[in-house]
Write a protein that holds these residues in place. Structure first.
Motif, PDB file in Angstrom:
ATOM      1  N   UNK A  93      -3.599  -4.007   0.230  1.00 32.37           N
ATOM      2  CA  UNK A  93      -2.642  -4.651   1.127  1.00 32.37           C
ATOM      3  C   UNK A  93      -3.365  -5.691   1.981  1.00 32.37           C
ATOM      4  N   UNK A  94      -2.613  -6.721   2.369  1.00 28.68           N
ATOM      5  CA  UNK A  94      -3.061  -7.630   3.424  1.00 28.68           C
ATOM      6  C   UNK A  94      -2.677  -7.007   4.757  1.00 28.68           C
ATOM      7  N   UNK A  95      -3.607  -7.011   5.695  1.00 26.46           N
ATOM      8  CA  UNK A  95      -3.404  -6.356   6.990  1.00 26.46           C
ATOM      9  C   UNK A  95      -3.701  -7.345   8.118  1.00 26.46           C
ATOM     10  N   UNK A  96      -2.842  -7.373   9.103  1.00 26.82           N
ATOM     11  CA  UNK A  96      -3.058  -8.155  10.319  1.00 26.82           C
ATOM     12  C   UNK A  96      -3.358  -7.189  11.462  1.00 26.82           C
ATOM     13  N   UNK A  97      -4.473  -7.405  12.134  1.00 27.19           N
ATOM     14  CA  UNK A  97      -4.736  -6.604  13.326  1.00 27.19           C
ATOM     15  C   UNK A  97      -3.984  -7.239  14.496  1.00 27.19           C
ATOM     16  N   UNK A  98      -3.177  -6.436  15.171  1.00 28.46           N
ATOM     17  CA  UNK A  98      -2.451  -6.907  16.341  1.00 28.46           C
ATOM     18  C   UNK A  98      -2.979  -6.187  17.577  1.00 28.46           C
ATOM     19  N   UNK A  99      -2.448  -6.552  18.727  1.00 30.58           N
ATOM     20  CA  UNK A  99      -2.871  -5.927  19.974  1.00 30.58           C
ATOM     21  C   UNK A  99      -2.517  -4.435  20.016  1.00 30.58           C
ATOM     22  N   UNK A 100      -1.554  -4.026  19.194  1.00 30.32           N
ATOM     23  CA  UNK A 100      -1.143  -2.624  19.192  1.00 30.32           C
ATOM     24  C   UNK A 100      -1.613  -1.867  17.946  1.00 30.32           C
ATOM     25  N   UNK A 101      -2.363  -2.546  17.060  1.00 34.90           N
ATOM     26  CA  UNK A 101      -2.869  -1.872  15.874  1.00 34.90           C
ATOM     27  C   UNK A 101      -2.602  -2.656  14.608  1.00 34.90           C
ATOM     28  N   UNK A 102      -2.916  -2.051  13.450  1.00 38.98           N
ATOM     29  CA  UNK A 102      -2.783  -2.770  12.181  1.00 38.98           C
ATOM     30  C   UNK A 102      -1.334  -2.922  11.738  1.00 38.98           C
ATOM     31  N   UNK A 103      -1.025  -4.071  11.176  1.00 42.87           N
ATOM     32  CA  UNK A 103       0.305  -4.350  10.622  1.00 42.87           C
ATOM     33  C   UNK A 103       0.122  -4.739   9.152  1.00 42.87           C
ATOM     34  N   UNK A 104       0.730  -3.988   8.241  1.00 45.28           N
ATOM     35  CA  UNK A 104       0.652  -4.320   6.818  1.00 45.28           C
ATOM     36  C   UNK A 104       1.635  -5.444   6.522  1.00 45.28           C
ATOM     37  N   UNK A 105       1.134  -6.520   5.916  1.00 42.85           N
ATOM     38  CA  UNK A 105       1.943  -7.711   5.685  1.00 42.85           C
ATOM     39  C   UNK A 105       2.570  -7.737   4.298  1.00 42.85           C
ATOM     40  N   UNK A 106       2.129  -6.858   3.404  1.00 43.55           N
ATOM     41  CA  UNK A 106       2.551  -6.939   2.007  1.00 43.55           C
ATOM     42  C   UNK A 106       3.297  -5.684   1.548  1.00 43.55           C
ATOM     43  N   UNK A 107       4.031  -5.065   2.448  1.00 44.97           N
ATOM     44  CA  UNK A 107       4.821  -3.892   2.062  1.00 44.97           C
ATOM     45  C   UNK A 107       5.958  -4.306   1.126  1.00 44.97           C
ATOM     46  N   UNK A 108       6.099  -3.587   0.024  1.00 44.60           N
ATOM     47  CA  UNK A 108       7.190  -3.850  -0.900  1.00 44.60           C
ATOM     48  C   UNK A 108       8.403  -3.001  -0.534  1.00 44.60           C
ATOM     49  N   UNK A 109       9.564  -3.430  -1.018  1.00 44.13           N
ATOM     50  CA  UNK A 109      10.789  -2.647  -0.797  1.00 44.13           C
ATOM     51  C   UNK A 109      10.924  -1.538  -1.834  1.00 44.13           C
ATOM     52  N   UNK A 110      10.471  -1.811  -3.053  1.00 45.27           N
ATOM     53  CA  UNK A 110      10.714  -0.895  -4.156  1.00 45.27           C
ATOM     54  C   UNK A 110       9.468  -0.132  -4.603  1.00 45.27           C
ATOM     55  N   UNK A 111       8.309  -0.493  -4.073  1.00 41.36           N
ATOM     56  CA  UNK A 111       7.066   0.144  -4.491  1.00 41.36           C
ATOM     57  C   UNK A 111       6.778   1.416  -3.727  1.00 41.36           C
ATOM     58  N   UNK A 112       5.683   2.088  -4.084  1.00 43.63           N
ATOM     59  CA  UNK A 112       5.321   3.337  -3.405  1.00 43.63           C
ATOM     60  C   UNK A 112       4.993   3.103  -1.939  1.00 43.63           C
ATOM     61  N   UNK A 113       5.547   3.945  -1.084  1.00 43.79           N
ATOM     62  CA  UNK A 113       5.288   3.872   0.345  1.00 43.79           C
ATOM     63  C   UNK A 113       4.272   4.941   0.732  1.00 43.79           C
ATOM     64  N   UNK A 114       3.719   4.818   1.931  1.00 46.47           N
ATOM     65  CA  UNK A 114       2.722   5.773   2.404  1.00 46.47           C
ATOM     66  C   UNK A 114       3.239   7.204   2.249  1.00 46.47           C
ATOM     67  N   UNK A 115       2.395   8.060   1.675  1.00 42.94           N
ATOM     68  CA  UNK A 115       2.779   9.426   1.436  1.00 42.94           C
ATOM     69  C   UNK A 115       3.328   9.685   0.031  1.00 42.94           C
ATOM     70  N   UNK A 116       3.507   8.617  -0.743  1.00 42.98           N
ATOM     71  CA  UNK A 116       4.050   8.766  -2.108  1.00 42.98           C
ATOM     72  C   UNK A 116       3.123   9.604  -2.971  1.00 42.98           C
ATOM     73  N   UNK A 117       3.704  10.436  -3.805  1.00 41.34           N
ATOM     74  CA  UNK A 117       2.958  11.242  -4.768  1.00 41.34           C
ATOM     75  C   UNK A 117       3.273  10.760  -6.178  1.00 41.34           C
ATOM     76  N   UNK A 118       2.245  10.343  -6.888  1.00 40.47           N
ATOM     77  CA  UNK A 118       2.438   9.820  -8.236  1.00 40.47           C
ATOM     78  C   UNK A 118       2.643  10.946  -9.250  1.00 40.47           C
TER      79      UNK A 118
END
Length: 265
Positions: A240-265
């Motif tokens: 993933x591309x990640x932007x560090x912000x003042x409040x923490x990391x922001x993932x810039x390349x999250x997909x709508x249909x792909x596996x999200x955090x916690x996904x089990x293959x």
């Protein structure tokens, strides 16, 4: 060192440009998703990347980059990274990493995802799960101003706990108007990563490459790009591309249909 790193700090307007590039890249990944199946050639996937990218008025960062001949990288089974799309057909039991980087108004969105083709071996499934989990675990523990080494200090123990290894020759990187920028983002701790820090406004990739067997690699001397595991066992990667912000990391390349955090293959 700090002066050098301050050049990477993005203004709020520039951060929005990176968000736009990341969204476009994620949309492309979702567009490709239904086409990644048995019987499809990697060259056909590359053509889909080309047509979607240029039809939208964007550019494919890899096309022509240091003479790379295609619009994406397709890395199958024991290929770790930089696989060149060709007439190879995906077949049941394969895993394939698709790495895409889209240039939108001069800014780069960069990500990769490993796909399962049909029913895959337990080893391939497990190494994919490890790569996916390690990426998210590394991103989750980032904080403003943290050391880059915190990524490797998270990834290596987790991979080793599961019986896998972490590639060292190929790493993540800073991202912006250029494809590859400082700082280097290794997925193992080293001297420089213990010095470099991730400040708000910095954009970078987190992309651990996890091998089922040895961490050692071998490069293809014929095409000059393809990198394989030295022992021929499978490798998996998520990015993933990640932007560090003042409040923490922001993932810039999250997909709508792909596996999200916690996904089990």
């Amino acid at each position: 060192m700090l002066t050098k790193q301050r050049k990477l700090i993005l203004s709020h307007a520039q951060r929005d440009m990176m968000r736009k590039a990341g969204r476009a890249n994620a949309e492309l990944m979702d567009f490709l998703r239904p086409h990644v199946q048995a019987g499809v050639t990697t060259a056909a996937i590359d053509k889909l990347v080309h047509d979607w990218t240029y039809d939208h008025g964007y550019k494919a960062a890899t096309l022509g980059y240091q003479k790379f001949p295609r619009c994406c990288c397709t890395s199958i089974n024991e290929v770790i990274c930089h696989g060149i799309p060709d007439d190879t057909e995906l077949k049941d039991g394969d895993i394939v990493n698709i790495d895409i980087t889209t240039v939108v108004d001069g800014w780069h969105g960069d990500q990769s995802e490993t796909f399962m083709i049909g029913e895959v071996s337990e080893e391939k499934r497990a190494v994919m799960q490890c790569a996916f989990d390690c990426m998210h675990m590394a991103i989750d523990q980032l904080t403003p101003g943290c050391r880059v080494a915190s990524i490797g200090e998270t990834v290596v123990p987790e991979a080793h706990k599961r019986g896998f290894t972490v590639v060292r020759e190929y790493v993540g990187h800073g991202l912006g108007r250029q494809f590859h920028l400082d700082p280097s983002i290794p997925h193992f701790p080293n001297r420089q990563s213990r010095i470099d820090r991730l400040f708000p406004g910095m954009c970078f990739t987190v992309e651990p490459m996890i091998n089922a067997g040895t961490r050692y690699t071998k490069s293809d001397k014929v095409d000059g790009w393809t990198v394989r595991t030295k022992d021929g066992r499978p490798s998996a990667q998520f990015e993933h591309s990640v932007l560090m912000t003042e409040s923490g990391p922001e993932i810039l390349t999250l997909t709508k249909d792909g596996p999200q955090k916690g996904h089990q293959f």
